[in-house]
Motif scaffolding. Sequence first.
Motif, PDB file in Angstrom:
ATOM      1  N   ASP A   8     -10.035 -13.912  -6.600  1.00 45.78           N
ATOM      2  CA  ASP A   8      -8.698 -14.143  -6.076  1.00 45.78           C
ATOM      3  C   ASP A   8      -8.485 -13.255  -4.855  1.00 45.78           C
ATOM      4  OD1 ASP A   8      -6.229 -15.709  -6.695  1.00 45.78           O
ATOM      5  OD2 ASP A   8      -5.345 -13.715  -6.535  1.00 45.78           O
ATOM      6  N   VAL A   9      -7.662 -13.749  -3.930  1.00 42.01           N
ATOM      7  CA  VAL A   9      -7.343 -13.050  -2.696  1.00 42.01           C
ATOM      8  C   VAL A   9      -5.824 -13.046  -2.551  1.00 42.01           C
ATOM      9  CG1 VAL A   9      -7.620 -13.080  -0.187  1.00 42.01           C
ATOM     10  CG2 VAL A   9      -9.503 -13.810  -1.653  1.00 42.01           C
ATOM     11  N   VAL A  10      -5.262 -11.890  -2.166  1.00 40.25           N
ATOM     12  CA  VAL A  10      -3.813 -11.733  -2.055  1.00 40.25           C
ATOM     13  C   VAL A  10      -3.471 -11.115  -0.704  1.00 40.25           C
ATOM     14  CG1 VAL A  10      -1.799 -10.529  -3.017  1.00 40.25           C
ATOM     15  CG2 VAL A  10      -3.543 -11.451  -4.546  1.00 40.25           C
ATOM     16  N   PRO A  38       0.185   2.406  -4.893  1.00 44.94           N
ATOM     17  CA  PRO A  38       0.754   1.838  -3.664  1.00 44.94           C
ATOM     18  C   PRO A  38       0.519   0.331  -3.574  1.00 44.94           C
ATOM     19  CG  PRO A  38      -1.275   3.017  -3.173  1.00 44.94           C
ATOM     20  CD  PRO A  38      -0.982   3.259  -4.634  1.00 44.94           C
ATOM     21  N   ALA A  39       1.236  -0.311  -2.656  1.00 47.57           N
ATOM     22  CA  ALA A  39       1.205  -1.773  -2.526  1.00 47.57           C
ATOM     23  C   ALA A  39      -0.206  -2.366  -2.417  1.00 47.57           C
ATOM     24  CB  ALA A  39       2.067  -2.219  -1.347  1.00 47.57           C
ATOM     25  N   PRO A  40      -1.113  -1.822  -1.601  1.00 51.86           N
ATOM     26  CA  PRO A  40      -2.454  -2.424  -1.537  1.00 51.86           C
ATOM     27  C   PRO A  40      -3.166  -2.420  -2.890  1.00 51.86           C
ATOM     28  CG  PRO A  40      -2.112  -1.000   0.349  1.00 51.86           C
ATOM     29  CD  PRO A  40      -0.961  -0.760  -0.591  1.00 51.86           C
ATOM     30  N   SER A  41      -3.008  -1.342  -3.648  1.00 51.71           N
ATOM     31  CA  SER A  41      -3.629  -1.267  -4.966  1.00 51.71           C
ATOM     32  C   SER A  41      -2.969  -2.221  -5.958  1.00 51.71           C
ATOM     33  CB  SER A  41      -3.563   0.161  -5.510  1.00 51.71           C
ATOM     34  OG  SER A  41      -4.401   1.000  -4.751  1.00 51.71           O
ATOM     35  N   LEU A  42      -1.646  -2.377  -5.855  1.00 47.52           N
ATOM     36  CA  LEU A  42      -0.955  -3.346  -6.720  1.00 47.52           C
ATOM     37  C   LEU A  42      -1.417  -4.765  -6.416  1.00 47.52           C
ATOM     38  CD1 LEU A  42       2.716  -2.022  -6.822  1.00 47.52           C
ATOM     39  CD2 LEU A  42       0.981  -1.893  -8.621  1.00 47.52           C
ATOM     40  N   ALA A  43      -1.549  -5.075  -5.142  1.00 49.53           N
ATOM     41  CA  ALA A  43      -2.017  -6.418  -4.764  1.00 49.53           C
ATOM     42  C   ALA A  43      -3.431  -6.665  -5.291  1.00 49.53           C
ATOM     43  CB  ALA A  43      -1.966  -6.583  -3.241  1.00 49.53           C
ATOM     44  N   ALA A  44      -4.283  -5.649  -5.205  1.00 46.14           N
ATOM     45  CA  ALA A  44      -5.657  -5.788  -5.722  1.00 46.14           C
ATOM     46  C   ALA A  44      -5.646  -5.965  -7.239  1.00 46.14           C
ATOM     47  CB  ALA A  44      -6.495  -4.579  -5.327  1.00 46.14           C
ATOM     48  N   ARG A  45      -4.760  -5.255  -7.924  1.00 47.27           N
ATOM     49  CA  ARG A  45      -4.663  -5.386  -9.383  1.00 47.27           C
ATOM     50  C   ARG A  45      -4.131  -6.766  -9.770  1.00 47.27           C
ATOM     51  NH1 ARG A  45      -5.653  -0.523  -8.482  1.00 47.27           N
ATOM     52  NH2 ARG A  45      -6.204   0.999 -10.058  1.00 47.27           N
ATOM     53  N   GLY A 102      -4.999  -5.970   5.451  1.00 49.37           N
ATOM     54  CA  GLY A 102      -3.877  -6.733   4.922  1.00 49.37           C
ATOM     55  C   GLY A 102      -4.210  -7.691   3.797  1.00 49.37           C
ATOM     56  N   ILE A 103      -5.453  -7.683   3.341  1.00 53.16           N
ATOM     57  CA  ILE A 103      -5.874  -8.591   2.274  1.00 53.16           C
ATOM     58  C   ILE A 103      -6.444  -7.776   1.100  1.00 53.16           C
ATOM     59  CG2 ILE A 103      -7.505 -10.427   1.628  1.00 53.16           C
ATOM     60  CD1 ILE A 103      -5.368 -11.405   3.532  1.00 53.16           C
ATOM     61  N   ALA A 104      -6.055  -8.150  -0.110  1.00 51.33           N
ATOM     62  CA  ALA A 104      -6.634  -7.563  -1.320  1.00 51.33           C
ATOM     63  C   ALA A 104      -7.425  -8.649  -2.030  1.00 51.33           C
ATOM     64  CB  ALA A 104      -5.527  -7.035  -2.236  1.00 51.33           C
ATOM     65  N   SER A 105      -8.552  -8.283  -2.609  1.00 53.00           N
ATOM     66  CA  SER A 105      -9.374  -9.276  -3.309  1.00 53.00           C
ATOM     67  C   SER A 105      -9.958  -8.669  -4.577  1.00 53.00           C
ATOM     68  CB  SER A 105     -10.500  -9.787  -2.398  1.00 53.00           C
ATOM     69  OG  SER A 105     -11.366  -8.736  -2.058  1.00 53.00           O
ATOM     70  N   ALA A 106     -10.313  -9.560  -5.481  1.00 54.11           N
ATOM     71  CA  ALA A 106     -10.948  -9.144  -6.733  1.00 54.11           C
ATOM     72  C   ALA A 106     -11.925 -10.227  -7.164  1.00 54.11           C
ATOM     73  CB  ALA A 106      -9.904  -8.928  -7.810  1.00 54.11           C
ATOM     74  N   MET A 107     -13.004  -9.777  -7.793  1.00 56.07           N
ATOM     75  CA  MET A 107     -13.972 -10.691  -8.383  1.00 56.07           C
ATOM     76  C   MET A 107     -14.253 -10.205  -9.800  1.00 56.07           C
ATOM     77  SD  MET A 107     -17.627 -11.958  -7.049  1.00 56.07           S
ATOM     78  CE  MET A 107     -18.621 -13.006  -8.062  1.00 56.07           C
ATOM     79  N   VAL A 108     -14.342 -11.154 -10.730  1.00 55.93           N
ATOM     80  CA  VAL A 108     -14.546 -10.851 -12.145  1.00 55.93           C
ATOM     81  C   VAL A 108     -15.691 -11.705 -12.676  1.00 55.93           C
ATOM     82  CG1 VAL A 108     -13.502 -10.993 -14.440  1.00 55.93           C
ATOM     83  CG2 VAL A 108     -12.123 -10.266 -12.478  1.00 55.93           C
ATOM     84  N   ILE A 109     -16.535 -11.083 -13.476  1.00 53.03           N
ATOM     85  CA  ILE A 109     -17.560 -11.805 -14.228  1.00 53.03           C
ATOM     86  C   ILE A 109     -17.365 -11.439 -15.693  1.00 53.03           C
ATOM     87  CG2 ILE A 109     -20.040 -12.111 -14.684  1.00 53.03           C
ATOM     88  CD1 ILE A 109     -20.515 -11.390 -11.713  1.00 53.03           C
ATOM     89  N   VAL A 110     -17.238 -12.456 -16.531  1.00 51.27           N
ATOM     90  CA  VAL A 110     -17.078 -12.242 -17.972  1.00 51.27           C
ATOM     91  C   VAL A 110     -18.354 -12.705 -18.651  1.00 51.27           C
ATOM     92  CG1 VAL A 110     -15.767 -12.865 -20.045  1.00 51.27           C
ATOM     93  CG2 VAL A 110     -14.581 -12.571 -17.859  1.00 51.27           C
TER      94      VAL A 110
END
Length: 111
Positions: A8-10, A38-45, A102-110
């Motif tokens: 996901d990208v925010v 802070p906001a960047p970390s919240l967006a990444a979460r 200005g962009i936050a992203s996350a990748m998950v592998i389950v």
Amino acid sequence: MIDGIGIDVVDIHRFQESLERTPGLAEKIFTAAERMKPAPSLAARFAAKEALTKALNIKTLNWREIEVLNEESGKPYFKFHGKLELELKGKSAHLTLSHDSGIASAMVIVE
């Protein structure tokens, strides 16, 4: 064996505006510990939680059952609570986060 992959990208600015515009949104999505970031970390979460829902193919959930924490080294990881903790017992969820320009992203592998 991989059970699911999610990404996901925010947009950090848009996400921060949403939090400011919608009273109670931060409390609905984040645990007390997460809200201290802070906001960047919240967006990444938020991106991490969205990526996890994609990896697990979950449509509805209690956002605060998913908590994103950091090891002393800075490496992010999930801590699950409530019903989700029971559902994911015995599974591993690997997480990576990033925020830049200005962009936050996350990748998950389950697995």
